[in-house]
Design an enzyme around this catalytic site. Sequence first.
Site, PDB file in Angstrom:
ATOM      1  CB  ALA A 136      22.947  81.851 -24.507  1.00  0.00           C
ATOM      2  CG  ASN A 204      23.190  83.919 -32.508  1.00  0.00           C
ATOM      3  OD1 ASN A 204      23.371  84.233 -33.604  1.00  0.00           O
ATOM      4  ND2 ASN A 204      22.179  84.547 -31.783  1.00  0.00           N
ATOM      5  CG  HIS A 234      21.156  75.747 -25.034  1.00  0.00           C
ATOM      6  ND1 HIS A 234      20.535  75.948 -26.188  1.00  0.00           N
ATOM      7  CD2 HIS A 234      21.126  77.061 -24.632  1.00  0.00           C
ATOM      8  CE1 HIS A 234      20.101  77.234 -26.404  1.00  0.00           C
ATOM      9  NE2 HIS A 234      20.613  77.624 -25.235  1.00  0.00           N
TER      10      HIS A 234
HETATM   11  N1  NDP Z   1      25.750  84.324 -28.737  1.00  0.00           N
HETATM   12  C1  NDP Z   1      25.052  83.843 -27.751  1.00  0.00           C
HETATM   13  O1  NDP Z   1      25.145  83.339 -26.852  1.00  0.00           O
HETATM   14  C2  NDP Z   1      23.740  84.790 -27.860  1.00  0.00           C
HETATM   15  C3  NDP Z   1      23.383  85.770 -28.997  1.00  0.00           C
HETATM   16  N2  NDP Z   1      22.391  86.393 -29.124  1.00  0.00           N
HETATM   17  C4  NDP Z   1      22.240  87.429 -30.271  1.00  0.00           C
HETATM   18  O2  NDP Z   1      22.769  88.710 -29.495  1.00  0.00           O
HETATM   19  C5  NDP Z   1      22.043  89.811 -30.670  1.00  0.00           C
HETATM   20  C6  NDP Z   1      21.672  90.776 -29.433  1.00  0.00           C
HETATM   21  O3  NDP Z   1      20.512  90.239 -28.816  1.00  0.00           O
HETATM   22  P1  NDP Z   1      19.796  91.162 -27.710  1.00  0.00           P
HETATM   23  O4  NDP Z   1      20.383  91.801 -26.830  1.00  0.00           O
HETATM   24  O5  NDP Z   1      18.674  90.231 -27.071  1.00  0.00           O
HETATM   25  O6  NDP Z   1      19.088  92.420 -28.640  1.00  0.00           O
HETATM   26  P2  NDP Z   1      17.702  92.700 -29.169  1.00  0.00           P
HETATM   27  O7  NDP Z   1      17.442  91.890 -30.506  1.00  0.00           O
HETATM   28  O8  NDP Z   1      16.747  92.768 -28.067  1.00  0.00           O
HETATM   29  O9  NDP Z   1      17.963  94.191 -29.468  1.00  0.00           O
HETATM   30  C7  NDP Z   1      18.776  94.603 -30.643  1.00  0.00           C
HETATM   31  C8  NDP Z   1      19.375  95.976 -30.411  1.00  0.00           C
HETATM   32  O10 NDP Z   1      19.921  96.503 -31.648  1.00  0.00           O
HETATM   33  C9  NDP Z   1      19.379  97.758 -31.889  1.00  0.00           C
HETATM   34  N3  NDP Z   1      19.510  97.765 -33.462  1.00  0.00           N
HETATM   35  C10 NDP Z   1      18.563  97.544 -34.296  1.00  0.00           C
HETATM   36  N4  NDP Z   1      19.090  98.138 -35.631  1.00  0.00           N
HETATM   37  C11 NDP Z   1      19.966  99.079 -35.257  1.00  0.00           C
HETATM   38  C12 NDP Z   1      20.577  99.764 -36.159  1.00  0.00           C
HETATM   39  N5  NDP Z   1      20.601  99.830 -37.527  1.00  0.00           N
HETATM   40  N6  NDP Z   1      21.960 100.477 -35.642  1.00  0.00           N
HETATM   41  C13 NDP Z   1      22.026 100.306 -34.365  1.00  0.00           C
HETATM   42  N7  NDP Z   1      21.499  99.642 -33.527  1.00  0.00           N
HETATM   43  C14 NDP Z   1      20.356  98.529 -34.051  1.00  0.00           C
HETATM   44  C15 NDP Z   1      18.033  97.820 -31.414  1.00  0.00           C
HETATM   45  O11 NDP Z   1      17.919  99.131 -31.233  1.00  0.00           O
HETATM   46  P3  NDP Z   1      16.412 100.014 -30.677  1.00  0.00           P
HETATM   47  O12 NDP Z   1      16.725  99.485 -29.108  1.00  0.00           O
HETATM   48  O13 NDP Z   1      16.802 101.226 -30.595  1.00  0.00           O
HETATM   49  O14 NDP Z   1      15.539  99.363 -31.200  1.00  0.00           O
HETATM   50  C16 NDP Z   1      18.385  97.121 -30.314  1.00  0.00           C
HETATM   51  O15 NDP Z   1      18.756  97.912 -29.060  1.00  0.00           O
HETATM   52  C17 NDP Z   1      21.221  88.995 -31.091  1.00  0.00           C
HETATM   53  O16 NDP Z   1      21.579  89.036 -32.657  1.00  0.00           O
HETATM   54  C18 NDP Z   1      20.946  87.607 -30.570  1.00  0.00           C
HETATM   55  O17 NDP Z   1      20.266  86.786 -31.514  1.00  0.00           O
HETATM   56  C19 NDP Z   1      21.605  86.389 -28.094  1.00  0.00           C
HETATM   57  C20 NDP Z   1      21.518  85.401 -27.041  1.00  0.00           C
HETATM   58  C21 NDP Z   1      22.643  84.696 -26.863  1.00  0.00           C
HETATM   59  O1  OAA Z   2      21.687  81.157 -28.982  1.00  0.00           O
HETATM   60  C1  OAA Z   2      20.868  82.135 -28.953  1.00  0.00           C
HETATM   61  O2  OAA Z   2      20.767  83.219 -29.630  1.00  0.00           O
HETATM   62  C2  OAA Z   2      20.049  82.337 -27.673  1.00  0.00           C
HETATM   63  C3  OAA Z   2      20.020  81.315 -26.887  1.00  0.00           C
HETATM   64  O3  OAA Z   2      19.829  79.985 -27.327  1.00  0.00           O
HETATM   65  C4  OAA Z   2      19.846  81.300 -25.493  1.00  0.00           C
HETATM   66  O4  OAA Z   2      19.922  82.715 -24.725  1.00  0.00           O
HETATM   67  O5  OAA Z   2      19.710  80.455 -24.699  1.00  0.00           O
END
Ligand code: NDP
Ligand code: OAA
Length: 282
Positions: A136, A204, A234
């Site tokens: 992001a 993140n 950001h």
């Molecule tokens: N690096 C970056 O720039 C960014 C990182 N992120 C991070 O990326 C990650 C994913 O975000 P996002 O797409 O919004 O996801 P969500 O938090 O909306 O969804 C998480 C997914 O993980 C699944 N899950 C939960 N528990 C398990 C398990 N035990 N086994 C398998 N799957 C599981 C859920 O399943 P179910 O659908 O069945 O409930 C869901 O599909 C987060 O940690 C977020 O903070 C987000 C934005 C930016």
């Molecule tokens: O860093 C993250 O986890 C998500 C975030 O800030 C964005 O999506 O802008």
Amino acid sequence: MAPFRKEREAKPMANTSLRVAIAGLGPIGKKVAEALDQGIDGLTLAAVSAQNPEKHHNWLGSLKKKPAVLPIEKLSDAADIAIECAPAKLLRSIVAPFVEKGKTAIVLSAGALLENEDLVELARKNGGQIVVPTGALIGLDAVTAAAVGEIHSVRMVTRKPVNGLAGAPFLVENNIEIESIKEPLKIFDGTAREAAKGFPANLNVAVALSLAGIGPDRTRLEIWADPALTRNVHRVEVDSDSARFSMSIENIPSENPKTGRITALSVIALLRKQRAALRVGT
Ligand SMILES: NC(=O)C1=CN([C@@H]2O[C@H](COP(=O)(O)OP(=O)(O)OC[C@H]3O[C@@H](n4cnc5c(N)ncnc54)[C@H](OP(=O)(O)O)[C@@H]3O)[C@@H](O)[C@H]2O)C=CC1
Ligand SMILES: O=C([O-])CC(=O)C(=O)O
């Protein structure tokens, strides 16, 4: 004779499709899975994992080629590359099996890497790789380039709508109430390492920035909750011995208000680079 034979052996290797597993079917996982299903050169969607696979039944049925649906501990048998896009607490159980087999794990829950730093050593020992995409954020190519020289300082200011921050452990632990604010409120001023603990699902990007640059203890971060905002904003400022630069990005949230839409696109761009004949950017 020998070099000729070598070349003939190498060709099929280059043509072999890499199998990708997606752990987590939130907005990031689904969008990346759809792109793989549509076709990315040299890659196939082999497996996915979700907490409640039944919930995704119709969506899985809409794919051209249905991947295997597996628990996360089985993904590394089915794929060469993992895309970790699940809750941060699952990072280790997704990444470790891949890197210890010398495979690649693309990590979105970058904040959780700080409490699992030994995974990097595990990858190094076994010839695996952990890849943190720009996600992001913006400009990690410039930050990694500046870090080849000397970076003096990295500061980031994040502004998010209230629902992009609500429920973060830092707010709960410090009794900071943001639901009824009428004006922007600074809720955090500290390091990227502290932010990763206090905002594991929201910042993140700060940890990714710190890993690209001067590390989680020297990268400074302010977080503001702003009730007038509809985007996650950001702004990053870097001062180094090669350049001074500032960058900002206004992310449109996905169905998950904490997650910007561009995050999945960043992963798709990274996947497209794997077998591309022309790669642009560091
Ligand atoms: N690096 C970056 O720039 C960014 C990182 N992120 C991070 O990326 C990650 C994913 O975000 P996002 O797409 O919004 O996801 P969500 O938090 O909306 O969804 C998480 C997914 O993980 C699944 N899950 C939960 N528990 C398990 C398990 N035990 N086994 C398998 N799957 C599981 C859920 O399943 P179910 O659908 O069945 O409930 C869901 O599909 C987060 O940690 C977020 O903070 C987000 C934005 C930016
Ligand atoms: O860093 C993250 O986890 C998500 C975030 O800030 C964005 O999506 O802008």
